[in-house]
Each structure stands twice: as C-alpha cells, then as structure tokens.
Scaffold this motif. Sequence first.
Motif, PDB file in Angstrom:
ATOM      1  N   LYS A  22     -17.232  -0.478  -8.547  1.00 58.01           N
ATOM      2  CA  LYS A  22     -16.788  -0.342  -7.248  1.00 58.01           C
ATOM      3  C   LYS A  22     -15.451  -0.034  -6.849  1.00 58.01           C
ATOM      4  O   LYS A  22     -14.978   0.756  -6.203  1.00 58.01           O
ATOM      5  CB  LYS A  22     -17.505  -1.567  -6.508  1.00 58.01           C
ATOM      6  N   THR A  24     -12.748   0.613  -9.024  1.00 58.65           N
ATOM      7  CA  THR A  24     -12.280   1.814  -9.610  1.00 58.65           C
ATOM      8  C   THR A  24     -12.617   3.182  -8.839  1.00 58.65           C
ATOM      9  O   THR A  24     -11.777   3.973  -8.461  1.00 58.65           O
ATOM     10  CB  THR A  24     -12.877   2.013 -10.967  1.00 58.65           C
ATOM     11  N   ARG A 115     -14.356  -8.979 -19.078  1.00 59.30           N
ATOM     12  CA  ARG A 115     -13.816  -9.658 -17.829  1.00 59.30           C
ATOM     13  C   ARG A 115     -13.724 -11.302 -18.090  1.00 59.30           C
ATOM     14  O   ARG A 115     -13.262 -11.861 -17.028  1.00 59.30           O
ATOM     15  CB  ARG A 115     -14.629  -9.025 -16.744  1.00 59.30           C
TER      16      ARG A 115
HETATM   17  P1  ADP Z   1     -16.367  -3.697  -9.832  1.00 55.00           P
HETATM   18  O1  ADP Z   1     -15.390  -3.241  -8.754  1.00 55.00           O
HETATM   19  O2  ADP Z   1     -17.745  -3.027  -9.434  1.00 55.00           O
HETATM   20  O3  ADP Z   1     -16.559  -5.016 -10.523  1.00 55.00           O
HETATM   21  P2  ADP Z   1     -14.290  -2.522 -11.665  1.00 55.00           P
HETATM   22  O4  ADP Z   1     -14.183  -1.189 -10.810  1.00 55.00           O
HETATM   23  O5  ADP Z   1     -13.324  -3.365 -11.135  1.00 55.00           O
HETATM   24  O6  ADP Z   1     -15.928  -2.841 -11.217  1.00 55.00           O
HETATM   25  O7  ADP Z   1     -14.689  -1.970 -13.104  1.00 55.00           O
HETATM   26  C1  ADP Z   1     -14.866  -2.998 -13.990  1.00 55.00           C
HETATM   27  C2  ADP Z   1     -14.405  -2.468 -15.648  1.00 55.00           C
HETATM   28  O8  ADP Z   1     -15.094  -1.243 -16.089  1.00 55.00           O
HETATM   29  C3  ADP Z   1     -12.903  -1.882 -15.212  1.00 55.00           C
HETATM   30  O9  ADP Z   1     -12.158  -2.178 -16.468  1.00 55.00           O
HETATM   31  C4  ADP Z   1     -12.952  -0.231 -14.967  1.00 55.00           C
HETATM   32  O10 ADP Z   1     -11.788   0.505 -15.564  1.00 55.00           O
HETATM   33  C5  ADP Z   1     -14.400  -0.155 -15.951  1.00 55.00           C
HETATM   34  N1  ADP Z   1     -15.133   0.855 -15.399  1.00 55.00           N
HETATM   35  C6  ADP Z   1     -15.796   1.032 -14.369  1.00 55.00           C
HETATM   36  N2  ADP Z   1     -16.392   1.940 -13.898  1.00 55.00           N
HETATM   37  C7  ADP Z   1     -16.430   2.808 -15.147  1.00 55.00           C
HETATM   38  C8  ADP Z   1     -17.000   3.913 -15.502  1.00 55.00           C
HETATM   39  N3  ADP Z   1     -18.039   4.668 -14.537  1.00 55.00           N
HETATM   40  N4  ADP Z   1     -16.632   4.416 -16.762  1.00 55.00           N
HETATM   41  C9  ADP Z   1     -15.830   3.730 -17.541  1.00 55.00           C
HETATM   42  N5  ADP Z   1     -15.317   2.625 -17.041  1.00 55.00           N
HETATM   43  C10 ADP Z   1     -15.517   1.915 -15.934  1.00 55.00           C
END
Ligand code: ADP
Length: 176
Positions: A22, A24, A115
């Motif tokens: 979300k 990202t 994480r």
């Molecule tokens: P959320 O906000 O939904 O918890 P994040 O955007 O923080 O998720 O993403 C969590 C982790 O996964 C980060 O390290 C991000 O770089 C990685 N990530 C998220 N979406 C993807 C994707 N589609 N492909 C590869 N890595 C991703």
Amino acid sequence: MARDRKRQRPNILITGTPGTGKTTTSSALADAAQLRHVSVGDLVKEKSLHDGWDDELQCYVINEDLVCDELEDLMDEGGIIVDYHGCGFFPERWFDRVVVLQTENSILYDRLTKRGYDGAKLSNNIECEIFQILLEEAKENYQENIVVALRSDTVEDVARNVETLSNWVKNWQPVS
Ligand code: ADP
Ligand code: MN
C-alpha cells in the motif's frame, strides 16, 4: 458550506493486508498523478489519534472518529490517496476508487517476516490475505463498480498498477 462543493480531483483509497504494498504503491502514485498521500498509520501516530497501545495485537488502538474528523477537510478538497489496512469506517462518499492490493501467500510471508512479524501477528495477517478479508470489507462498504483488486507480487506489478491508476486519475471527471 465547503462540504457541498464538488471536489475537482478524485480521492483514492488504497487498502489491503499489511505488506501487500500500500505505502509503496501510494507514494509512487502520488508522484505520478500529483496526488497527496496520507498514510493513516503515520497520521495516527503523529497526531495521537488513538486510545493507547494494544499489547496483544502490537499496534495502536485507532480512534476512528478522531481519524475521520482529522481527514474530513482534506477529503472534501479532493486529490488524496488514503493508505490504510482497513476500509470499513471511512465515509463512503469520500472515495471515487477503492483499490485492494493482493499478494501471493509465500511472497507476503517473506515480506512480513522481513518486517519482523512472527507468531500470531504473522499468521493473522497471512490468514487475512488468504480469506480476502479486505476485498470483502471493501465490497461491503463501497459500490462494487468503484472497487478494484490489483495484484502486487512484483515490482513490475507496482509499476503497472501505478500506470493504470494514474491513467484513471487523468480521465476522471467530477460527477455532475
Ligand atoms: P504496506 O504499506 O501494504 O504494509 P509496503 O508498501 O510497506 O506495504 O511494502 C512492504 C515491503 O514489501 C516493502 O519492503 C516493499 O518494498 C515491498 N513490496 C511491496 N509491494 C511490492 C511488490 N509489488 N513487489 C515487490 N516488493 C514489494
Ligand atoms: Mn504501509
């Protein structure tokens, strides 16, 4: 009254299980489409819009009324991306599009482990994804034609989702 004015830019909710991408996706989309990204989790922390820390769930107990009050004026203006792992308590009228990100289980498992999630917190989130809880919640709370589920397994998926959504933003017109 400001609330009666039509927004000139759309609001988008980006939801999904923690780890689906979300933040990202929202931040890339905010750049691409010149929208403002609001991470509800960060906002809750910054402005203390919570009722304390839940030791068992290891997260803040979000105060939904305070969050909605805090966001109301922004949402009224339009052009906002709201990023949150829930969607049931926002007013339906706020959003023109509700995006539910989805990630394959083993990929999500690795992201959440990285994480630092483990135990019940890890398994609850994996179950949440398996049972498509967020997609169900979105369909229950918003008109089905504004809800869209998007795959978020790879970086290519992020790029494609950002492109699809920015095109949608470009073509959006205020409802007359
Ligand atoms: P959320 O906000 O939904 O918890 P994040 O955007 O923080 O998720 O993403 C969590 C982790 O996964 C980060 O390290 C991000 O770089 C990685 N990530 C998220 N979406 C993807 C994707 N589609 N492909 C590869 N890595 C991703
Ligand atoms: Mn996030």
